[in-house]
Scaffold this motif. Sequence first.
Motif, PDB file in Angstrom:
ATOM      1  N   GLY A 216     115.596 104.937 -19.629  1.00 40.62           N
ATOM      2  CA  GLY A 216     114.675 103.969 -19.056  1.00 40.62           C
ATOM      3  C   GLY A 216     113.630 104.597 -18.159  1.00 40.62           C
ATOM      4  N   PHE A 217     114.078 105.522 -17.279  1.00 45.16           N
ATOM      5  CA  PHE A 217     113.120 106.208 -16.425  1.00 45.16           C
ATOM      6  C   PHE A 217     112.136 107.007 -17.271  1.00 45.16           C
ATOM      7  N   ASN A 218     112.657 107.643 -18.310  1.00 42.14           N
ATOM      8  CA  ASN A 218     111.800 108.440 -19.177  1.00 42.14           C
ATOM      9  C   ASN A 218     110.812 107.568 -19.942  1.00 42.14           C
ATOM     10  N   GLN A 219     111.252 106.382 -20.367  1.00 40.16           N
ATOM     11  CA  GLN A 219     110.351 105.469 -21.063  1.00 40.16           C
ATOM     12  C   GLN A 219     109.214 105.018 -20.145  1.00 40.16           C
ATOM     13  N   TYR A 220     109.540 104.806 -18.890  1.00 44.08           N
ATOM     14  CA  TYR A 220     108.518 104.434 -17.898  1.00 44.08           C
ATOM     15  C   TYR A 220     107.481 105.544 -17.762  1.00 44.08           C
ATOM     16  N   TYR A 221     107.941 106.786 -17.663  1.00 42.09           N
ATOM     17  CA  TYR A 221     106.986 107.890 -17.527  1.00 42.09           C
ATOM     18  C   TYR A 221     106.227 108.149 -18.827  1.00 42.09           C
ATOM     19  N   GLU A 222     106.874 107.928 -19.957  1.00 40.69           N
ATOM     20  CA  GLU A 222     106.137 108.033 -21.227  1.00 40.69           C
ATOM     21  C   GLU A 222     104.942 107.090 -21.207  1.00 40.69           C
ATOM     22  N   GLY A 223     105.173 105.858 -20.770  1.00 48.42           N
ATOM     23  CA  GLY A 223     104.079 104.898 -20.707  1.00 48.42           C
ATOM     24  C   GLY A 223     102.967 105.345 -19.780  1.00 48.42           C
ATOM     25  N   ARG A 224     103.340 105.855 -18.618  1.00 53.39           N
ATOM     26  CA  ARG A 224     102.321 106.326 -17.678  1.00 53.39           C
ATOM     27  C   ARG A 224     101.505 107.471 -18.266  1.00 53.39           C
ATOM     28  N   ILE A 225     102.185 108.439 -18.860  1.00 50.58           N
ATOM     29  CA  ILE A 225     101.490 109.625 -19.380  1.00 50.58           C
ATOM     30  C   ILE A 225     100.625 109.264 -20.579  1.00 50.58           C
ATOM     31  N   MET A 226     101.195 108.514 -21.518  1.00 49.08           N
ATOM     32  CA  MET A 226     100.442 108.161 -22.717  1.00 49.08           C
ATOM     33  C   MET A 226      99.231 107.300 -22.376  1.00 49.08           C
ATOM     34  N   ASP A 227      99.412 106.319 -21.483  1.00 55.47           N
ATOM     35  CA  ASP A 227      98.307 105.434 -21.133  1.00 55.47           C
ATOM     36  C   ASP A 227      97.197 106.189 -20.413  1.00 55.47           C
ATOM     37  N   GLU A 228      97.562 107.122 -19.549  1.00 56.58           N
ATOM     38  CA  GLU A 228      96.539 107.884 -18.832  1.00 56.58           C
ATOM     39  C   GLU A 228      95.842 108.889 -19.746  1.00 56.58           C
ATOM     40  N   THR A 229      96.583 109.456 -20.694  1.00 49.98           N
ATOM     41  CA  THR A 229      96.024 110.501 -21.554  1.00 49.98           C
ATOM     42  C   THR A 229      95.188 109.930 -22.689  1.00 49.98           C
ATOM     43  N   TYR A 230      95.663 108.837 -23.295  1.00 52.28           N
ATOM     44  CA  TYR A 230      95.010 108.318 -24.496  1.00 52.28           C
ATOM     45  C   TYR A 230      94.406 106.927 -24.315  1.00 52.28           C
ATOM     46  N   GLY A 231      94.502 106.386 -23.103  1.00 50.20           N
ATOM     47  CA  GLY A 231      93.911 105.082 -22.834  1.00 50.20           C
ATOM     48  C   GLY A 231      94.960 103.993 -22.790  1.00 50.20           C
ATOM     49  N   PRO A 232      94.940 103.123 -21.762  1.00 49.01           N
ATOM     50  CA  PRO A 232      95.994 102.109 -21.597  1.00 49.01           C
ATOM     51  C   PRO A 232      96.034 101.058 -22.689  1.00 49.01           C
ATOM     52  N   ARG A 233      94.960 100.908 -23.437  1.00 52.63           N
ATOM     53  CA  ARG A 233      94.939  99.897 -24.503  1.00 52.63           C
ATOM     54  C   ARG A 233      95.026 100.523 -25.894  1.00 52.63           C
ATOM     55  N   ALA A 234      95.088 101.857 -25.948  1.00 54.83           N
ATOM     56  CA  ALA A 234      95.085 102.506 -27.262  1.00 54.83           C
ATOM     57  C   ALA A 234      95.999 103.722 -27.312  1.00 54.83           C
ATOM     58  N   SER A 235      96.935 103.833 -26.380  1.00 49.06           N
ATOM     59  CA  SER A 235      97.744 105.044 -26.297  1.00 49.06           C
ATOM     60  C   SER A 235      98.785 105.138 -27.402  1.00 49.06           C
ATOM     61  N   GLN A 236      99.104 104.023 -28.042  1.00 44.98           N
ATOM     62  CA  GLN A 236      99.992 104.088 -29.201  1.00 44.98           C
ATOM     63  C   GLN A 236      99.204 104.122 -30.501  1.00 44.98           C
ATOM     64  N   ILE A 237      98.269 103.218 -30.612  1.00 47.49           N
ATOM     65  CA  ILE A 237      97.506 103.156 -31.860  1.00 47.49           C
ATOM     66  C   ILE A 237      96.123 102.573 -31.592  1.00 47.49           C
ATOM     67  N   ASP A 238      95.141 103.061 -32.318  1.00 50.05           N
ATOM     68  CA  ASP A 238      93.774 102.540 -32.281  1.00 50.05           C
ATOM     69  C   ASP A 238      93.241 102.670 -33.696  1.00 50.05           C
ATOM     70  N   LEU A 239      93.598 101.709 -34.549  1.00 45.25           N
ATOM     71  CA  LEU A 239      93.368 101.843 -35.982  1.00 45.25           C
ATOM     72  C   LEU A 239      92.885 100.527 -36.574  1.00 45.25           C
ATOM     73  N   PHE A 240      91.764 100.575 -37.286  1.00 42.61           N
ATOM     74  CA  PHE A 240      91.212  99.390 -37.954  1.00 42.61           C
ATOM     75  C   PHE A 240      91.027  98.215 -36.989  1.00 42.61           C
ATOM     76  N   GLY A 241      90.645  98.527 -35.761  1.00 40.66           N
ATOM     77  CA  GLY A 241      90.419  97.468 -34.790  1.00 40.66           C
ATOM     78  C   GLY A 241      91.650  97.006 -34.061  1.00 40.66           C
ATOM     79  N   PHE A 242      92.810  97.506 -34.461  1.00 43.72           N
ATOM     80  CA  PHE A 242      94.045  97.125 -33.779  1.00 43.72           C
ATOM     81  C   PHE A 242      94.383  98.204 -32.759  1.00 43.72           C
ATOM     82  N   ARG A 243      94.616  97.783 -31.514  1.00 44.90           N
ATOM     83  CA  ARG A 243      94.895  98.729 -30.440  1.00 44.90           C
ATOM     84  C   ARG A 243      96.153  98.281 -29.701  1.00 44.90           C
ATOM     85  N   ALA A 244      96.946  99.267 -29.274  1.00 39.43           N
ATOM     86  CA  ALA A 244      98.163  98.950 -28.528  1.00 39.43           C
ATOM     87  C   ALA A 244      98.462 100.079 -27.555  1.00 39.43           C
TER      88      ALA A 244
END
Length: 650
Positions: free
Chosen positions: A396-424
Amino acid sequence: MKLRLFFLLFGITYIGFAQSAKPIFPTPLSPRLANYQIDVNLNPGTKKLTGRETLTWRNPSDDVIRELQFHLYLNAFRNEQSSFMRESGGQLRGDQIDRNAKENPYGWIDVVSMKARDPQSNATEALAYEFIQPDDRNRDDHTVIRVPLSKPVGPGETIILDIAFQAKLPKIFARTGFSRDFFLVGQWFPKIGVYEPAGTRYANVGQWNCHQFHAHSEFYADYGVYDVNITTPKAYWVSATGLFQSEKMHRNGTKTILYHAEDVVDFAWTASPHFQVVNDAWKRPSGGEVSIELVMQPEHLHQAKRHLDAAKAALTYFDKHLGKYPFPNLTIVDPPLHASGSAGMEYPTLITAGTAWFVPNSAHIPEGVTVHEFGHQYFMQLLATNEFEEAWLDEGFNQYYEGRIMDETYGPRASQIDLFGFRAGDLEESRGNYVHQDNPALGSSFGNTWQLPQGQYSVLTYSKTATWMRTLEGLVGRAVMDEIMQTYFSRWKFKHPDGQNFIDIVNEIVPKRLGQKYGADMNWFFNQALYGDNVIDYQLLSIKNRGSQSVITVQRNNDGKMPVDVLVHFENGKELMLFWDGQARQRQFTVAEGSDVVWAKVDPRQKIYMDTNLNNNSLTVRPSVAPAAKFAAKFLFWVENWMQWLAWLA
């Protein structure tokens, strides 16, 4: 640093010679209670290991130890009757054991002999053992043994054991094993459990903590030093926990590689004739560097930079916000797609990532896996969490930090996916997994991991914990949250922390920094978020403008109680921030600003990330057409792309 690609050739001409292991740390970082010297031989044809192990174990307590307990993890895959197989049904993380495979998919480990050795005379005494089932009394489970001792180990004394073992690796579907000629060898040797002296974690008296291997729990071990000689065919590239020391070629077509690791809780290794190796380094801003070895499948080589950039982002972030990564190296293993059951796993200084050749740059799958698995170096390795009993402290702690790192590195609205207009975003995905359950009151994150509500392990352990951690951050602020986590890390690194240790630090720092804003302590928060199953949902129920006054009504819809802000926007452009302790079922605010209220919003800064329904958090007396226009535009965008795709197929 410019990438240097080293293609592994079948006819390696370098011949090394055995040498003494070079110390990594001049001063030990950990107690080094469980130290291993292992010689292991891999037979790729039979998928078997033959091993000799010398264990030097020190009694950390004031107790007289009359028996030892060991994990034999590979016996989880011995047959269908083990507790692991009964609980998983032979399926885990979307993968499953292939009972109809041509190659035997099962695995096992047998202790051939175990002897206690006198360090003075080198005389040995044969030891007997028996299988025990401390968790579920399943007599068919052979993942734990007890070893009675004729000569007890006194306080602070050391015992030396010589162990011979044989093992058959399972076909990969959970963490370890083989797939064709790829091998990920984890949890593969007889491994001593943890003896917890009174006062360690929740232990009131000294006790062995040595649980059976369950489908939804991982591991718990003491720190030690490992020297491991691995013998494989010459054509195989081998990477492992720790640092490479030497390589020796043999006339029979095999080679032996020595790896040395210090202050680690486990040792894993991988072997394959197909790896292509990329070497790089992360340079610490304050000086020094961490070497990175990336062993990849040939078809994934074009994604090497994605893995490396993600690893460097994680190293940089943790170094700045939590604490220093002390090891001089990191190995990232890229498993083949047919061995996907071994992807996304963590061992000290060695992690497995996960990708496929067709994953586009806008789908941050390899990045997310790399960041997540590296984070375990902190919460599994540097903080030796008991994942059998408190997996949330790691996952759980690691999942929290994954979110912080991914959102800061790749964007809070597109850190998982930014494809065909769909962002997460990554952190939002964790929240979604929790709040979109049919019933978010699905249980507590606290408790023995294998006893969590059926089918809810990942949601409770990963998603819910990450979500309440983000809620705690929202309440206390990022700066205070970082101080909490940095204190937790510095105080408990290379030890065995428990949940109460973390809560004690929260209750120490929050009043120090915020006074009595949230009371004398934060126990009220943990009673709901961690120990309870309370559901939080605040609603902006109504806005009524009555001449010179306006009445805003806010409602609490469930049993979760959190303090919330309410932002009110007036027609004249002014705004007012109100505060509610969130305890009552409803709260009415009467305001007189000489202007009508246009809209109001509960929790405008989204501090309460656990709020299960954000759609009812705001209300306006003048509905806008903008949202409808936005969704209409996105729908048309998707239709256009879909038609273009159909035209391309034609």
